[in-house]
Design a protein around this motif. Sequence first.
Motif, mmCIF file in Angstrom:
data_model
loop_
_atom_site.group_PDB
_atom_site.id
_atom_site.type_symbol
_atom_site.label_atom_id
_atom_site.label_comp_id
_atom_site.label_asym_id
_atom_site.label_seq_id
_atom_site.Cartn_x
_atom_site.Cartn_y
_atom_site.Cartn_z
ATOM 1 N N MET A 137 -10.312 -47.933 109.296
ATOM 2 C CA MET A 137 -9.456 -48.395 110.375
ATOM 3 C C MET A 137 -10.093 -49.984 110.335
ATOM 4 O O MET A 137 -10.922 -49.727 110.005
ATOM 5 N N VAL A 138 -8.990 -50.728 111.156
ATOM 6 C CA VAL A 138 -8.535 -52.463 110.713
ATOM 7 C C VAL A 138 -10.583 -52.924 111.299
ATOM 8 O O VAL A 138 -10.658 -54.109 110.202
ATOM 9 N N PRO A 139 -10.809 -52.406 112.346
ATOM 10 C CA PRO A 139 -12.094 -53.327 112.140
ATOM 11 C C PRO A 139 -13.138 -52.646 111.452
ATOM 12 O O PRO A 139 -14.305 -53.529 111.080
ATOM 13 N N GLY A 140 -13.243 -51.042 111.039
ATOM 14 C CA GLY A 140 -14.361 -50.999 110.091
ATOM 15 C C GLY A 140 -13.926 -51.645 108.454
ATOM 16 O O GLY A 140 -15.189 -52.394 107.970
ATOM 17 N N VAL A 141 -13.190 -52.064 108.816
ATOM 18 C CA VAL A 141 -12.237 -52.305 107.506
ATOM 19 C C VAL A 141 -13.193 -54.243 107.181
ATOM 20 O O VAL A 141 -13.315 -54.675 106.203
ATOM 21 N N VAL A 142 -12.239 -54.921 108.315
ATOM 22 C CA VAL A 142 -12.999 -56.588 108.668
ATOM 23 C C VAL A 142 -14.777 -56.102 108.323
ATOM 24 O O VAL A 142 -15.486 -57.553 107.986
ATOM 25 N N ALA A 143 -15.262 -55.901 109.027
ATOM 26 C CA ALA A 143 -16.666 -55.588 109.011
ATOM 27 C C ALA A 143 -17.057 -55.717 107.743
ATOM 28 O O ALA A 143 -18.193 -55.839 107.359
#
Length: 208
Positions: free
Chosen positions: A177-183
């Motif tokens: 998911m996007v928050p995990g990708v950003v991290a």
Amino acid sequence: MSRTYRLAGAVVLATSLSLLSACSILPKPEQVDVYWLPYAQTPIATSPSAPVSWSLKLDKPMASNALNSQNIAVVPEGNLISNYKGARWSDPAPVLLRNRLLDAFLQDGRIQGLSTDDSNLQSDFELGGELLAFQTRYNGKSPEVLIQYNARLVRSRDQRVIGSKRFETRLPLTNPMVPGVVAGFGQATDQLMPQVVQWVLQQGQAQR
């Protein structure tokens, strides 16, 4: 006269209803989440040494149109490049990388004369190059963050290239998911920064 007024009123009412109807069918603007590129708050571990006597300017790396934007790029398969819907970086990817490099050199502390290409300050060396990859890539069913940076160190006084090196970081993602990708992008750049910092210091010191 009263009939004329009634006709005018009917026209105004019909026009208003038409406008209201048109407004109700217009698509709602897409909600977009804007993300900073995260980074580790702890300083980069380096061997203690005295500050160097030379200065460095950090240039935004060149990049393709697909990467030179605020889109968070993803390669779902083959040569198809897309982006995550409803999510953006705070700046185009080349700017994110340059600013992250600036922070890494500031944390290291050995190069005290630092500037960027946003200023007109003179420097002894310039660090530029090409950002070849800054995206999520699906390798089979497992996504990973891929960053490829072709660094180039140039002596400012005669624009001579004194060194170039390709750096690459791959980081498997546990959360697609996007928050995990950003991290994941933050962790990948954390791995990349010490390598670039150390290489630049070695190259610059060899010239001085």
